[in-house]
Design an enzyme around this catalytic site. Structure first.
Site, PDB file in Angstrom:
ATOM      1  N   LYS A 180       0.878  -1.178   0.000  1.00 50.99           N
ATOM      2  CA  LYS A 180       0.000   0.000   0.000  1.00 50.99           C
ATOM      3  C   LYS A 180       0.911   1.222   0.000  1.00 50.99           C
ATOM      4  CE  LYS A 180      -2.072   3.030   1.819  1.00 50.99           C
ATOM      5  NZ  LYS A 180      -1.751   4.378   1.359  1.00 50.99           N
ATOM      6  N   GLY A 233       6.492   5.192   8.447  1.00 50.37           N
ATOM      7  CA  GLY A 233       5.650   6.387   8.441  1.00 50.37           C
ATOM      8  C   GLY A 233       5.677   7.048   9.808  1.00 50.37           C
ATOM      9  N   SER A 234       4.546   7.629  10.167  1.00 52.71           N
ATOM     10  CA  SER A 234       4.534   8.468  11.367  1.00 52.71           C
ATOM     11  C   SER A 234       4.139   7.680  12.618  1.00 52.71           C
ATOM     12  CB  SER A 234       3.540   9.619  11.162  1.00 52.71           C
ATOM     13  OG  SER A 234       2.234   9.091  11.052  1.00 52.71           O
ATOM     14  N   ALA A 238       1.423   4.557  13.260  1.00 50.75           N
ATOM     15  CA  ALA A 238       1.924   3.283  13.814  1.00 50.75           C
ATOM     16  C   ALA A 238       1.056   2.832  14.983  1.00 50.75           C
ATOM     17  CB  ALA A 238       3.377   3.433  14.254  1.00 50.75           C
ATOM     18  N   GLU A 255       9.151   1.480  11.184  1.00 52.35           N
ATOM     19  CA  GLU A 255      10.260   2.434  11.053  1.00 52.35           C
ATOM     20  C   GLU A 255       9.612   3.809  11.031  1.00 52.35           C
ATOM     21  OE1 GLU A 255      12.399   5.100   9.887  1.00 52.35           O
ATOM     22  OE2 GLU A 255      12.622   4.125   7.914  1.00 52.35           O
ATOM     23  N   CYS A 288      13.652  10.769   7.311  1.00 49.84           N
ATOM     24  CA  CYS A 288      13.390  10.446   8.716  1.00 49.84           C
ATOM     25  C   CYS A 288      14.654  10.467   9.560  1.00 49.84           C
ATOM     26  CB  CYS A 288      12.701   9.095   8.820  1.00 49.84           C
ATOM     27  SG  CYS A 288      13.605   7.771   8.009  1.00 49.84           S
ATOM     28  N   GLU A 386       9.060  16.220  15.286  1.00 51.71           N
ATOM     29  CA  GLU A 386       9.568  16.047  13.928  1.00 51.71           C
ATOM     30  C   GLU A 386       8.835  16.984  12.969  1.00 51.71           C
ATOM     31  OE1 GLU A 386       8.793  12.265  11.937  1.00 51.71           O
ATOM     32  OE2 GLU A 386      10.833  12.324  11.161  1.00 51.71           O
TER      33      GLU A 386
HETATM   34  P1  ADP Z   1       3.154  10.673   6.870  1.00 49.50           P
HETATM   35  O1  ADP Z   1       2.427  11.207   5.693  1.00 49.50           O
HETATM   36  O2  ADP Z   1       3.336  11.609   7.973  1.00 49.50           O
HETATM   37  O3  ADP Z   1       4.340   9.831   6.529  1.00 49.50           O
HETATM   38  P2  ADP Z   1       1.510   8.414   7.555  1.00 49.50           P
HETATM   39  O4  ADP Z   1       2.226   7.666   8.590  1.00 49.50           O
HETATM   40  O5  ADP Z   1       0.078   8.695   7.779  1.00 49.50           O
HETATM   41  O6  ADP Z   1       2.108   9.780   7.452  1.00 49.50           O
HETATM   42  O7  ADP Z   1       1.688   7.743   6.115  1.00 49.50           O
HETATM   43  C1  ADP Z   1       2.471   6.655   5.791  1.00 49.50           C
HETATM   44  C2  ADP Z   1       1.636   5.581   5.143  1.00 49.50           C
HETATM   45  O8  ADP Z   1       0.661   5.133   6.088  1.00 49.50           O
HETATM   46  C3  ADP Z   1       0.842   5.993   3.916  1.00 49.50           C
HETATM   47  O9  ADP Z   1       0.898   4.949   2.968  1.00 49.50           O
HETATM   48  C4  ADP Z   1      -0.565   6.149   4.449  1.00 49.50           C
HETATM   49  O10 ADP Z   1      -1.574   5.961   3.480  1.00 49.50           O
HETATM   50  C5  ADP Z   1      -0.609   5.043   5.460  1.00 49.50           C
HETATM   51  N1  ADP Z   1      -1.653   5.169   6.483  1.00 49.50           N
HETATM   52  C6  ADP Z   1      -2.239   6.286   6.964  1.00 49.50           C
HETATM   53  N2  ADP Z   1      -3.153   5.991   7.907  1.00 49.50           N
HETATM   54  C7  ADP Z   1      -3.173   4.650   8.030  1.00 49.50           C
HETATM   55  C8  ADP Z   1      -3.893   3.729   8.843  1.00 49.50           C
HETATM   56  N3  ADP Z   1      -4.792   4.129   9.730  1.00 49.50           N
HETATM   57  N4  ADP Z   1      -3.631   2.408   8.691  1.00 49.50           N
HETATM   58  C9  ADP Z   1      -2.718   1.984   7.818  1.00 49.50           C
HETATM   59  N5  ADP Z   1      -1.994   2.799   7.030  1.00 49.50           N
HETATM   60  C10 ADP Z   1      -2.215   4.113   7.120  1.00 49.50           C
END
Ligand code: ADP
Length: 489
Positions: A180, A233-234, A238, A255, A288, A386
């Protein structure tokens, strides 16, 4: 058919599920941060598409898991060959999509994508040793067995690079994959799907679900047929994933963010330190592991600032497709405004702008001026949260102890950068820094054999080499009583 021509390259905006393109009732705009034009319309996946992809991956798993390692490795090398043949296409599409420098994509990132596949293919065949040892006449045999369907959720700052850090070891290990990609940078995942077809990967082994995390996240991460979840991601996302994965106790690798220190002692090579400090603006600060908190010892502090400002002022900001550009745009308007929010609050909190401090509106797209803050109040937001933009802070320290306390003074622990001319000091201070990766007198040197990940809120688990393999596999020990064979082996 939801086909688009992006920078001269044909890209599908649909999902890739079970070996075919799948559309969604809804689509969303994919906007280029270079000039904010819509470059593609992307299928907006939901629960149905997420479940279809997991079902396809589950159906393909037994066949892929039973495929001999040498054959899996051959297919991964074939993917790498095709990535290498298409470096230019992948590079320009990624640059158009997320605004990162074409120069970096051509010279470093896309060749590394190919390397990711080659590394894990070779690791599978040559480096994955199966230890055997005896315990009082019993033979122990350790084996790595693919765990099943891996859901891989990836960010937009280095889309294909970070996706393939996960895709390559998962496939090598014998897992099937649902990827995804981030909604702000969906295109190269779609091109990777095309490449896997051409490479001859069986249908369903690699699947791509496009869309927003809030639409497909739970459907992917809370599904009982998913054996592993790897996410970059964030921290808030997580937490949501961990909660969703808890229903099935699905193992997660995270990560996450960072607020890494960049520590410069009086005895450091100042030119080197300054050169690497300015590199923390790379990818418009959307890295990051960047050492965004410059901590500089009293004796060289003023000289460091003077040289830093001079060097940072010579950076060329502009269109990331121009090979002479050093800093491109940030990924989206929403993100640019988030960065500016941090900057404006820091100013309101009394931090002093040394350089930058606002967007670069003359350039048209989503450009933010490289910014450096001094005199931020201890514990303030700009020193602890961050930003993920081209925003650094500088603080001074007198002693080693003070440097260590400041360096460790956030909830993160992803990386640390240390500049000193004294190897004893490097060892002493380095041992006390909380970080998954520590660079001493260097920055960004990465070897896939090394573990990568974060301490504290910067992550759970490690990626790279055997750490990736361990994660995607069920590691099994078989203990056999050798004296109980009725038929002699
Ligand atoms: P950032 O844009 O700050 O890196 P995210 O952590 O939201 O933020 O994004 C990283 C990935 O996580 C993207 O692919 C996003 O679509 C996905 N994502 C966002 N919300 C969710 C969720 N609730 N469950 C799983 N994946 C998510």
């Amino acid at each position: 058919m939801n086909q688009h021509t992006v920078a001269g390259v044909e890209v599908s905006g649909d999902h890739w599920i079970g070996g075919r393109r799948v559309a969604s009732a809804e689509q969303f705009d994919d906007v280029s941060p270079i000039d904010e034009t819509v470059v593609a319309r992307i299928a907006r996946g939901g629960v149905e598409e997420a479940h279809a992809a997991i079902a396809a991956a589950k159906a393909a798993f037994p066949g892929w898991a039973a495929t001999p390692p040498a054959e899996r490795a051959r297919l991964l090398h074939r993917i790498a060959d095709l990535v290498e043949q298409r470096v230019e296409q992948l590079a320009i599409v990624e640059t158009t999509d997320n605004g990162a420098l074409l120069r970096s994509h051509l010279r470093g990132v896309m060749p590394r994508v190919a390397h990711n596949f080659r590394f894990f293919a070779d690791y599978l065949v040559h480096d994955l040793h199966h230890p055997e040892f005896d315990t009082r006449g019993h033979r122990n045999q350790v084996s790595w067995n693919p765990s099943g369907v891996a859901v891989l959720i990836t960010p937009w700052n280095a889309p294909l690079m970070l996706a393939t850090w996960k895709v390559a070891p998962a496939l090598a290990a014998g897992c099937t994959v649902v990827l995804k990609p981030a909604e702000w940078s969906p295109l190269t995942a779609s091109l990777l799907a095309d490449i896997t077809v051409e490479a001859g990967l069986p249908d369903g082994v690699f699947n791509v679900v496009q869309g927003f995390g809030e639409d497909v996240g739970d459907a992917l991460t809370g599904h009982p047929d998913v054996s592993r979840i790897s996410f970059t991601g964030s921290v808030p996302t997580a937490r949501l994933i961990a909660r969703s994965a808890a229903a099935n106790l699905t193992p997660c690798s995270f990560e996450l963010g960072g607020k890494s220190p960049f520590v410069v002692f009086d005895d450091a090579d100042l030119d080197e330190a300054v050169a690497h400090a300015v590199e923390q603006y790379d990818n418009a600060g959307q890295v990051c592991l960047a050492g965004v908190r410059l901590l500089v010892q009293d004796g060289v502090h003023d000289e460091f600032v003077a040289r830093f400002v001079e060097r940072a002022s010579s950076l060329r900001q502009g269109d990331p497709r121009d090979l002479a550009t050093d800093i491109g745009p940030n990924v989206s308007r929403e993100h640019l405004e988030r960065i500016d929010g941090f900057v404006q609050r820091a100013i309101a909190d009394g931090a002093r702008v040394v350089i930058g401090g606002g967007p670069h509106t003359e350039l048209g797209g989503l450009y933010y001026r490289p910014t450096l803050f001094a005199d931020a109040a201890p514990g303030s937001e700009i020193l602890t949260e961050e930003v993920f933009g081209p925003v650094l802070t500088i603080q001074r320290f007198a002693t080693e102890d003070e440097a260590v306390t400041m360096a460790n003074g956030t909830e993160f622990g992803l990386a640390g950068v240390l500049f000193t001319g004294d190897p004893d000091r490097a060892e002493r201070v380095g041992a006390q820094l909380v970080a998954g990766t520590l660079w001493v007198n260097c920055f960004f040197v990465r070897d896939l054999r090394a573990p990568f990940g974060g301490a504290r809120h910067s992550g759970v688990g490690r990626e790279g080499g055997t750490w990736s393999f361990d994660f995607y596999c069920d590691v099994k020990n078989t203990c056999t009583n050798q004296q109980r064979w009725t038929i002699q082996p």
